[in-house]
Motif scaffolding. Structure first.
Motif, PDB file in Angstrom:
ATOM      1  N   VAL A 134       0.825  -1.316  -0.028  1.00  0.00           N
ATOM      2  CA  VAL A 134      -0.079  -0.103   0.054  1.00  0.00           C
ATOM      3  C   VAL A 134       0.791   1.124   0.186  1.00  0.00           C
ATOM      4  CG1 VAL A 134      -1.730   1.172   1.196  1.00  0.00           C
ATOM      5  CG2 VAL A 134      -1.997  -1.201   1.017  1.00  0.00           C
ATOM      6  N   THR A 135       0.808   2.070  -0.950  1.00  0.00           N
ATOM      7  CA  THR A 135       1.412   3.468  -0.993  1.00  0.00           C
ATOM      8  C   THR A 135       0.524   4.450  -0.860  1.00  0.00           C
ATOM      9  OG1 THR A 135       2.824   2.480  -2.855  1.00  0.00           O
ATOM     10  CG2 THR A 135       2.917   4.719  -2.510  1.00  0.00           C
ATOM     11  N   THR A 136       1.102   5.274  -0.002  1.00  0.00           N
ATOM     12  CA  THR A 136       0.314   6.447   0.543  1.00  0.00           C
ATOM     13  C   THR A 136       1.083   7.853   0.344  1.00  0.00           C
ATOM     14  OG1 THR A 136       0.785   6.508   2.747  1.00  0.00           O
ATOM     15  CG2 THR A 136      -1.117   5.270   2.210  1.00  0.00           C
ATOM     16  N   ASP A 137       0.468   8.886   0.350  1.00  0.00           N
ATOM     17  CA  ASP A 137       1.019  10.127   0.345  1.00  0.00           C
ATOM     18  C   ASP A 137       1.454  10.706   1.731  1.00  0.00           C
ATOM     19  OD1 ASP A 137       2.317  12.597  -0.562  1.00  0.00           O
ATOM     20  OD2 ASP A 137       0.411  13.412  -1.057  1.00  0.00           O
ATOM     21  N   GLY A 138       2.802  10.184   1.984  1.00  0.00           N
ATOM     22  CA  GLY A 138       3.488  10.612   3.283  1.00  0.00           C
ATOM     23  C   GLY A 138       2.790  10.080   4.441  1.00  0.00           C
ATOM     24  N   ASP A 139       1.673   9.116   4.517  1.00  0.00           N
ATOM     25  CA  ASP A 139       1.017   8.877   5.592  1.00  0.00           C
ATOM     26  C   ASP A 139       1.286   7.170   5.804  1.00  0.00           C
ATOM     27  OD1 ASP A 139      -0.698   7.922   7.588  1.00  0.00           O
ATOM     28  OD2 ASP A 139      -2.260   9.302   6.776  1.00  0.00           O
ATOM     29  N   SER A 140       2.218   6.945   6.484  1.00  0.00           N
ATOM     30  CA  SER A 140       2.868   5.481   6.936  1.00  0.00           C
ATOM     31  C   SER A 140       1.821   4.790   7.872  1.00  0.00           C
ATOM     32  CB  SER A 140       4.103   5.494   7.519  1.00  0.00           C
ATOM     33  OG  SER A 140       4.156   6.166   8.692  1.00  0.00           O
ATOM     34  N   ASP A 141       1.098   5.602   8.840  1.00  0.00           N
ATOM     35  CA  ASP A 141      -0.002   4.947   9.488  1.00  0.00           C
ATOM     36  C   ASP A 141      -1.175   4.688   8.727  1.00  0.00           C
ATOM     37  OD1 ASP A 141       1.476   5.136  11.923  1.00  0.00           O
ATOM     38  OD2 ASP A 141       0.472   7.065  12.363  1.00  0.00           O
ATOM     39  N   LEU A 167       1.817 -25.728   3.679  1.00  0.00           N
ATOM     40  CA  LEU A 167       2.919 -26.719   3.960  1.00  0.00           C
ATOM     41  C   LEU A 167       3.206 -27.027   5.277  1.00  0.00           C
ATOM     42  CD1 LEU A 167       5.562 -25.076   1.617  1.00  0.00           C
ATOM     43  CD2 LEU A 167       3.785 -26.727   0.911  1.00  0.00           C
ATOM     44  N   ASP A 168       2.700 -26.174   6.156  1.00  0.00           N
ATOM     45  CA  ASP A 168       3.065 -26.270   7.726  1.00  0.00           C
ATOM     46  C   ASP A 168       1.587 -26.343   8.573  1.00  0.00           C
ATOM     47  OD1 ASP A 168       5.843 -26.462   7.620  1.00  0.00           O
ATOM     48  OD2 ASP A 168       5.708 -24.217   7.301  1.00  0.00           O
ATOM     49  N   GLU A 169       1.609 -27.263   9.409  1.00  0.00           N
ATOM     50  CA  GLU A 169       0.361 -27.103  10.208  1.00  0.00           C
ATOM     51  C   GLU A 169       0.374 -26.138  11.209  1.00  0.00           C
ATOM     52  OE1 GLU A 169      -2.301 -28.990   9.899  1.00  0.00           O
ATOM     53  OE2 GLU A 169      -1.510 -30.240   8.320  1.00  0.00           O
ATOM     54  N   THR A 170       0.023 -25.023  10.691  1.00  0.00           N
ATOM     55  CA  THR A 170       0.038 -23.703  11.555  1.00  0.00           C
ATOM     56  C   THR A 170      -1.491 -23.324  11.987  1.00  0.00           C
ATOM     57  OG1 THR A 170       0.221 -22.233   9.922  1.00  0.00           O
ATOM     58  CG2 THR A 170       2.107 -22.785  11.062  1.00  0.00           C
ATOM     59  N   PRO A 171      -1.788 -22.984  13.252  1.00  0.00           N
ATOM     60  CA  PRO A 171      -3.340 -22.635  13.497  1.00  0.00           C
ATOM     61  C   PRO A 171      -3.735 -21.506  12.682  1.00  0.00           C
ATOM     62  CG  PRO A 171      -2.111 -22.596  15.566  1.00  0.00           C
ATOM     63  CD  PRO A 171      -1.159 -22.821  14.172  1.00  0.00           C
ATOM     64  N   THR A 172      -2.955 -20.426  12.320  1.00  0.00           N
ATOM     65  CA  THR A 172      -3.271 -19.297  11.309  1.00  0.00           C
ATOM     66  C   THR A 172      -1.957 -18.668  11.052  1.00  0.00           C
ATOM     67  OG1 THR A 172      -5.117 -18.658  12.831  1.00  0.00           O
ATOM     68  CG2 THR A 172      -4.177 -17.046  11.320  1.00  0.00           C
ATOM     69  N   PRO A 173      -1.846 -18.559   9.679  1.00  0.00           N
ATOM     70  CA  PRO A 173      -0.603 -17.665   9.310  1.00  0.00           C
ATOM     71  C   PRO A 173      -0.354 -16.489   9.833  1.00  0.00           C
ATOM     72  CG  PRO A 173      -1.575 -18.511   7.406  1.00  0.00           C
ATOM     73  CD  PRO A 173      -2.907 -18.758   8.607  1.00  0.00           C
ATOM     74  N   VAL A 174       0.858 -15.807  10.315  1.00  0.00           N
ATOM     75  CA  VAL A 174       1.102 -14.675  11.096  1.00  0.00           C
ATOM     76  C   VAL A 174       1.551 -14.060   9.838  1.00  0.00           C
ATOM     77  CG1 VAL A 174       2.415 -13.569  12.613  1.00  0.00           C
ATOM     78  CG2 VAL A 174       1.740 -15.858  13.052  1.00  0.00           C
ATOM     79  N   PRO A 175       0.863 -12.467   9.495  1.00  0.00           N
ATOM     80  CA  PRO A 175       1.460 -11.707   8.722  1.00  0.00           C
ATOM     81  C   PRO A 175       2.593 -11.177   9.311  1.00  0.00           C
ATOM     82  CG  PRO A 175      -0.446 -10.590   9.845  1.00  0.00           C
ATOM     83  CD  PRO A 175      -0.365 -12.391  10.123  1.00  0.00           C
ATOM     84  N   ARG A 176       3.643 -10.384   8.191  1.00  0.00           N
ATOM     85  CA  ARG A 176       4.673  -9.857   8.524  1.00  0.00           C
ATOM     86  C   ARG A 176       4.489  -8.296   7.659  1.00  0.00           C
ATOM     87  NH1 ARG A 176       6.635 -14.749   6.181  1.00  0.00           N
ATOM     88  NH2 ARG A 176       7.497 -13.557   4.250  1.00  0.00           N
ATOM     89  N   PHE A 177       4.992  -7.278   8.356  1.00  0.00           N
ATOM     90  CA  PHE A 177       4.908  -6.084   8.030  1.00  0.00           C
ATOM     91  C   PHE A 177       6.065  -5.315   8.183  1.00  0.00           C
ATOM     92  CE2 PHE A 177       0.813  -7.358  10.396  1.00  0.00           C
ATOM     93  CZ  PHE A 177       0.087  -6.759   9.112  1.00  0.00           C
ATOM     94  N   GLU A 178       6.265  -4.150   6.936  1.00  0.00           N
ATOM     95  CA  GLU A 178       7.439  -3.256   6.803  1.00  0.00           C
ATOM     96  C   GLU A 178       6.864  -2.226   6.296  1.00  0.00           C
ATOM     97  OE1 GLU A 178      10.710  -3.838   7.945  1.00  0.00           O
ATOM     98  OE2 GLU A 178      10.292  -6.146   8.229  1.00  0.00           O
ATOM     99  N   THR A 179       7.412  -1.086   6.910  1.00  0.00           N
ATOM    100  CA  THR A 179       7.222   0.455   6.114  1.00  0.00           C
ATOM    101  C   THR A 179       8.246   0.957   5.472  1.00  0.00           C
ATOM    102  OG1 THR A 179       5.283   0.563   7.787  1.00  0.00           O
ATOM    103  CG2 THR A 179       5.954   2.628   6.740  1.00  0.00           C
ATOM    104  N   TYR A 180       8.329   1.695   4.450  1.00  0.00           N
ATOM    105  CA  TYR A 180       9.419   2.203   3.964  1.00  0.00           C
ATOM    106  C   TYR A 180       8.815   3.695   3.432  1.00  0.00           C
ATOM    107  CZ  TYR A 180      10.850  -2.544   3.889  1.00  0.00           C
ATOM    108  OH  TYR A 180      11.070  -3.825   4.090  1.00  0.00           O
ATOM    109  N   GLU A 181       9.867   4.604   3.531  1.00  0.00           N
ATOM    110  CA  GLU A 181       9.579   5.919   2.936  1.00  0.00           C
ATOM    111  C   GLU A 181      10.918   6.270   2.431  1.00  0.00           C
ATOM    112  OE1 GLU A 181       8.707   8.787   5.972  1.00  0.00           O
ATOM    113  OE2 GLU A 181       7.582   7.580   7.357  1.00  0.00           O
TER     114      GLU A 181
END
Length: 500
Positions: free
Chosen positions: A252-259, A486-500
């Motif tokens: 997701v790309t925003t105009d200066g709003d990382s939140d 592939l793995d017996e995981t209860p729920t996949p866990v999302p990974r997040f990163e923010t870049y400016e």
């Protein structure tokens, strides 16, 4: 700064790499679409519904000077050899004109070289080293891209396709140019949030006009209407690239709003995870699929042989379905890549009797050669242009091509692998889809841009192959674990990163 003064470079390297596919991809595979310089670029792509056609049109509409560098592309296939990977990057970086004020780079997002698991990220790092940290870069990506942190870190703007089958690459390239111009002028300050779902999704689960993928796209489109949101890219990922970043992700790309970027990316990732089981599709064995097709009262019936998906890097010579059709009681059509069989057909000539082993020559996974007898109906040089909605106007090449009639079964034998992205690959050899009760499409979903208007019924087949929809068949080493399914995981866990 006025529009006519802007100078924008365009370049790209496009390859979807199936690391499980047989064979290696070398530099020669990129030569069919190796284009350098404005004259060659315009002659090949102006007026086409391709990414490059979109860049050309957008540049013209804005009155900017377009400065093309290297563009090279290859049909999806196996691992890119190290020497080719380095040669392509070197050529790409050298081709960017230093007078340019911004760059549009056209890539796939799932290219892998022997030494670069994240090829697009490596290209961007090299470009940044040459062009500097402030130089504006916009990147277009395929919906099947495996998006990495380096890609999002080093590209100011990422614009991915919104459709599968892909019929909006022209529009997304126009969008990328429009955003890049705003960035160059200083009208926007793009910040990006990347969210990875920890999920591998097969292409058959990514049809964008129905089901969960449609819901994700509708949510993404609604987010793009939020003030400050510049672009939302939904990337289904490519599960046949065994790399750390493989899988479904969102940028997701925003105009200066990382939140805001983070909130939107998080919501999309959570929706995908909540619906993870809905991306699965049901399949039949080859024998069951042919029996089901023959039982249908009306054709054409499309047997989608996704395990030999040419558009996913498969060899195009799998015989598991082909073997079941040799004595078909109804008219059937299949395309097989087999250079030896094409040469045999050429030697006997049009009207000659053909007898020989066809298919199953790339490896043992995709089946054994099948013995057929028939008559050579046509020989053709294999050149045609796309006439349907996918990359309209794009040149395509099958190599020397032979049409062989074997009773009710029609074989189109090609020297080169050809994905069924456009009806031109059938029309160019004098055949018409509506004349057949069964059409075997070596494709997951992209066959719809060739045969969708004709199909009365669709059957997905599960057979051995390097694009098999059952991911448990593959031996993964690099993908980040745990990962669903592939793995017996209860729920996949999302990974997040923010870049400016």
């Amino acid at each position: 700064m006025s529009n006519h003064q802007l100078r924008i470079a365009v370049a790209g390297i496009l390859h979807e790499t199936n690391t499980f596919a047989p064979g290696i991809t070398d530099l020669s595979h990129f030569r069919d679409q190796w284009t350098v310089g404005l004259e060659a670029f315009t002659a090949r792509y102006a007026g086409t519904r391709t990414s490059m056609g979109g860049v050309i049109a957008a540049a013209e509409s804005h009155g900017v000077d377009l400065i093309p560098g290297l563009y090279a592309a290859a049909t999806p296939s196996g691992m890119v050899e190290a020497a080719a990977g380095d040669a392509l990057i070197d050529e790409l970086v050298d081709s960017i004109d230093s007078r340019a004020e911004g760059l549009v780079i056209i890539m796939h997002g799932a290219m892998v070289a022997e030494q670069y698991p994240d090829y697009e990220g490596e290209c961007l790092k090299r470009l940044r080293a040459k062009l500097g940290p402030e130089f504006p870069i916009a990147m277009t990506l395929d919906l099947h891209g495996n998006i990495s942190q380096d890609m999002v870190r080093h590209a100011d703007l990422i614009v991915g396709y919104d459709t599968y089958p892909h019929v909006d690459m022209y529009e997304r390239a126009v969008e990328a140019v429009n955003l890049l111009i705003r960035k160059i002028r200083g009208d926007i300050r793009p910040v990006r949030a990347l969210a990875h779902t920890g999920m591998l999704v097969v292409p058959q689960g990514m049809l964008t006009d129905k089901g969960s993928m449609k819901q994700l796209m509708e949510l993404a489109f609604s987010m793009e209407r939020i003030p400050g949101v510049l672009n939302v890219t939904v990337a289904g990922g490519f599960p046949y690239s065994d790399v750390p970043d493989a899988g479904m992700s969102f940028v997701v790309t925003t105009d200066g709003d990382s939140d805001l970027a983070n909130r939107c990316a998080s919501e999309l990732a959570q929706m995908a995870i909540d619906h993870k089981e809905s991306f699965n599709v049901s399949y039949l064995t080859p024998r069951e699929a042919v029996a089901e097709a023959l039982a249908q009262p009306e054709g054409p019936v499309i047997i989608a042989e996704g395990s030999d998906n040419v558009g996913g890097g498969a060899p195009a010579d799998a015989t598991h379905v082909f073997a079941e059709l040799v004595n078909s009681p109804q008219k059937a059509l299949i395309v097989i890549r087999d250079q030896e069989a094409v040469e045999a057909a050429r030697q006997v000539g049009i009207g000659g009797a053909f007898e020989g082993w066809v298919g199953g020559k790339s490896d043992t996974l995709h089946g054994k050669p099948v013995r057929v007898k028939g008559k050579v109906r046509l020989l053709f040089d294999g050149h045609y242009r796309h006439v349907g909605p996918y990359m309209t106007g794009q040149r395509a090449e099958m190599g020397l091509t032979a049409v062989v009639e074997c009773g009710q079964l029609t074989l189109i034998l090609t020297e080169k692998r050809v994905a069924p992205w456009d009806v031109g690959h059938v029309r160019s050899v004098g055949l018409w889809p509506a004349d057949y009760h069964i059409i075997v499409a070596k494709s997951a979903l992209a066959w719809q841009t060739a045969f969708g208007l004709f199909a009365k019924h669709v059957i997905n087949v599960d057979s051995p192959g390097c694009c098999n929809a059952n991911l448990a068949h593959f031996d993964y080493h690099r993908v980040l674990r745990p990962v669903y399914p592939l793995d017996e995981t209860p729920t996949p866990v999302p990974r997040f990163e923010t870049y400016e």
